[in-house]
Design an enzyme around this catalytic site. Sequence first.
Site, PDB file in Angstrom:
ATOM      1  N   ASP A 154      -3.504  -8.955   8.012  1.00 56.94           N
ATOM      2  CA  ASP A 154      -2.359  -8.794   8.906  1.00 56.94           C
ATOM      3  C   ASP A 154      -2.320  -7.401   9.534  1.00 56.94           C
ATOM      4  O   ASP A 154      -1.646  -7.195  10.545  1.00 56.94           O
ATOM      5  CB  ASP A 154      -1.043  -9.099   8.189  1.00 56.94           C
ATOM      6  CG  ASP A 154      -0.885  -8.377   6.857  1.00 56.94           C
ATOM      7  OD1 ASP A 154      -1.864  -7.772   6.388  1.00 56.94           O
ATOM      8  OD2 ASP A 154       0.213  -8.444   6.271  1.00 56.94           O
ATOM      9  N   ILE A 171      -4.235  -7.774  -1.236  1.00 54.47           N
ATOM     10  CA  ILE A 171      -3.480  -9.014  -1.374  1.00 54.47           C
ATOM     11  C   ILE A 171      -3.909 -10.057  -0.340  1.00 54.47           C
ATOM     12  O   ILE A 171      -4.038 -11.233  -0.650  1.00 54.47           O
ATOM     13  CB  ILE A 171      -1.963  -8.731  -1.269  1.00 54.47           C
ATOM     14  CG1 ILE A 171      -1.513  -7.986  -2.543  1.00 54.47           C
ATOM     15  CG2 ILE A 171      -1.157 -10.007  -1.082  1.00 54.47           C
ATOM     16  CD1 ILE A 171      -0.127  -7.436  -2.481  1.00 54.47           C
ATOM     17  N   ASN A 205       1.791  -0.318   5.438  1.00 55.43           N
ATOM     18  CA  ASN A 205       2.308  -0.688   4.126  1.00 55.43           C
ATOM     19  C   ASN A 205       3.246  -1.874   4.309  1.00 55.43           C
ATOM     20  O   ASN A 205       4.249  -1.764   5.014  1.00 55.43           O
ATOM     21  CB  ASN A 205       3.069   0.496   3.512  1.00 55.43           C
ATOM     22  CG  ASN A 205       3.850   0.109   2.273  1.00 55.43           C
ATOM     23  OD1 ASN A 205       3.460  -0.777   1.528  1.00 55.43           O
ATOM     24  ND2 ASN A 205       4.978   0.772   2.066  1.00 55.43           N
ATOM     25  N   GLY A 206       2.934  -3.019   3.710  1.00 60.07           N
ATOM     26  CA  GLY A 206       3.826  -4.159   3.810  1.00 60.07           C
ATOM     27  C   GLY A 206       3.103  -5.474   4.014  1.00 60.07           C
ATOM     28  O   GLY A 206       1.901  -5.587   3.735  1.00 60.07           O
ATOM     29  N   CYS A 230       0.822  -1.197   0.000  1.00 60.51           N
ATOM     30  CA  CYS A 230       0.000   0.000   0.000  1.00 60.51           C
ATOM     31  C   CYS A 230       0.861   1.254   0.000  1.00 60.51           C
ATOM     32  O   CYS A 230       2.077   1.199   0.006  1.00 60.51           O
ATOM     33  CB  CYS A 230      -0.900   0.014   1.239  1.00 60.51           C
ATOM     34  SG  CYS A 230      -1.848  -1.502   1.472  1.00 60.51           S
TER      35      CYS A 230
END
Length: 604
Positions: free
Chosen positions: A95, A50, A70-71, A2
Site C-alpha cells: 500500500d 504485514i 506508517n500505517g 512502522c
Amino acid sequence: MCGIVGFVSQKGEKGIIIKKMTDKLIHRGPDEEGFYIDENIALGHRRLSIIDLDNGKQPISNKKFVVIFNGEIYNYMELKAELIEKNYKFETDSDTEILLHGYEEWGNNLPEKLRGMFAFTIWDKENKTLFCARDNFGIKPLYYYKNEDVFMFASEIKAFLEHPKFEKILNKDLINLYLSFSFTPTNETFFKGVYCLEPGHTLTLKDNKINIEQYYEIDLREQNREFDDVVEEISKTMKSSVEYHKISDVEVGAFLSSGIDSSYIVSLAKPNKTYTIGYNLPKYSEIRYTKKLAETLGIKNISKKVSQKEYMDGVEKMLYHMDEPCADPSAIALYFVSKLASNDVKVIMSGEGADEFFGGYNTYREVVDYKAYDKIPYLIRHSLSRIFSYLPEFKGRNFIVRRGIKLENDYVGVNKIFSDEEINKVLSFKSKIKNKDITKSLFDKNRDKSDIVKMQAVDIKYWLVKNILLKVDKMTMANSIEARTPFIDKEVFKVASTMPLKCKLSKDNTKIALREASKKDILNEAYKKKKLGFPVPIREWIREDVVYSEIKQTIEQDFVSEFFNQKYVIKLLEQHRNHKKDNYKKIWAIYCFIKWYEIYFINS
C-alpha cells in the site's frame, strides 16, 4: 506498521545521525530498516512486515519522489486499480506505493482519497519540498520540531533526542493541563518546541517555512433519523469496516474484554486468537466472560493475570514508550495484553472509538436521567454547586456540584482529574492556562448543539485522539504489533455522526443503536452489559504497603518541590489510604508525571 523519522538540513553529516534516530524506533519495526539521504534530507524507516512481505521495503522512490509511511491504507486495491487505469506502473503489491503514485496524480489532495490509518511523508526531489500527512482521526502519530535551519519529524519524540540540534527543554506550562485532562491536550508537547501534527491535517515544508492545512474535520450533526434505519446502517457499515481491517498477509488477532465493543469486533471478525488481561481481584478481571464468548464462537482466548509487582514494574516501560506523561492506568494493562499477543500475531484488532462515536459513556446519561433537575433555574443550581463543593464527599455530592456548573466552564472529558481550583493547591508554581482556554473554541463551534454532542466533540478531539489512540499505538508498537480499530473508520463515523439522541442513550443504557445492531452477531449477552472500561485495581493497591511506600518515596524526592506542593500531595495520599477520600486518580497522575520526568530529564 512502522516507524518513520527524518530531518531536513543542508549542513553536516547525515548518515550517522539518521541511523541513531531510526534505531530509537526499532520496536516499531524490527523486521527491516531503510534510508534515503541526499544533500537536503535524511529519511529513516523501521518496518514491521504485514503487507507484501517480500517487496514492501521502504523508503520507496522514483525519479521525482521518495515516500516513507506508517500505517495501513485499507482501500489501496481500489486506488491501485484507479491509478493503473491512468497508466501508472507498480513494482510492488504494498500500500506504500499507492502513496507514491497517488501523490503524483492528486498532489496535496491525496489524504482525502485514503481510507485507513496513516502518517507519511513525501520528499519532492526536484522542488525540495516535504509533504507530511496524518489520518482523519489521528490513529497514527506524527511529531515535528524545528530549530533554526533544521526540521525534524518522527513517529515518536524519543527519536529527536539523537539529533545534535535538538534542545531538550521541559514545557512546564502544560503540567496543570495534564493534571486536569490526564494527558497532554494540546498540539504542544512536554518537550518545548515539539508539536504533534493534528489529525486530518497536512504539513508542507518549503524553503524552511512550515505551512499546515486541514483536509478533514470531525463534525457531529444530529439528524432526525428512524431508529431501525440507523441500526441497519450500523450493522452494514461495521461488517464492511471489519472486513477492510482484516486485510493482511499475516495472522490477525483481537483484544477481547467483557463489553460490547471488543465482543462485537470479535464476533464479526472471528479471529483464531483473542487476548485478555485480568487480575487476582475478581471484580477487576474479565477473563471468565471472555473465555465464555470465545468458547461460543469456537475460537481461542489466551489470558494472563497481571500481579501487582508486574504492573508496578511496567510503569516505567509504559512512560518511556508514551514519550509524555500519561495518567491512564489502563495504558499499562494495554502494554501487557500487547506483550501477550505479540507471542503469536503481528496484527491485533481492538474496540476503541465506539464510546465516543456512539454515545457510550455513563456521564452522557446525566443529560437524560436528570432532565427534571436541570429545569431548576441555573442560579439556584450554581449556588448549590458552590456550597456542596466545600463539603466532605458523600453520595450525591459530586452530582450536585457538576449539575451547577456550565458545561463549557467545566467539561474537559470523561476522565477529568483535578479542577482549576485544586490545581492551584497542588502545584508549587502558578499555572498560566486554564482548562476552558483549551476547549473554548470547540464549545464555540458547537454552541447551538445539544450537550451530548458538545461532550462527544470534546471526548473525540481530546480523550480519544490524545489519550486512547496514542496509548493504543504506543503500547502495541512497544511490543512490535500493529493495532487496528474498526470503529474508528471514516465510513463508520459518517453513520455515527448523524445519529439522533434516541439512538445514543436511554435511561436504561448507553450506545442504544449500536447494541441493537450488535446483538444480531454477538452470541452471548455482552451487547447488554453496562460499561466497565479497562479496569485496573490501582484504587486498592495504593492502600497497600508496597505501592503506598513506592509512591510516597517518589513524591518526597527533593526535585519534586519544583513542580508540586509535596505536603499537599502527601495529604491526598494519606486521605486515600485511610479511606477518607477516593484520591487514587489524583495520586496516580502526579506519580506518573514524576516517574516520566525521572526517565527523560534525570536518569537519561
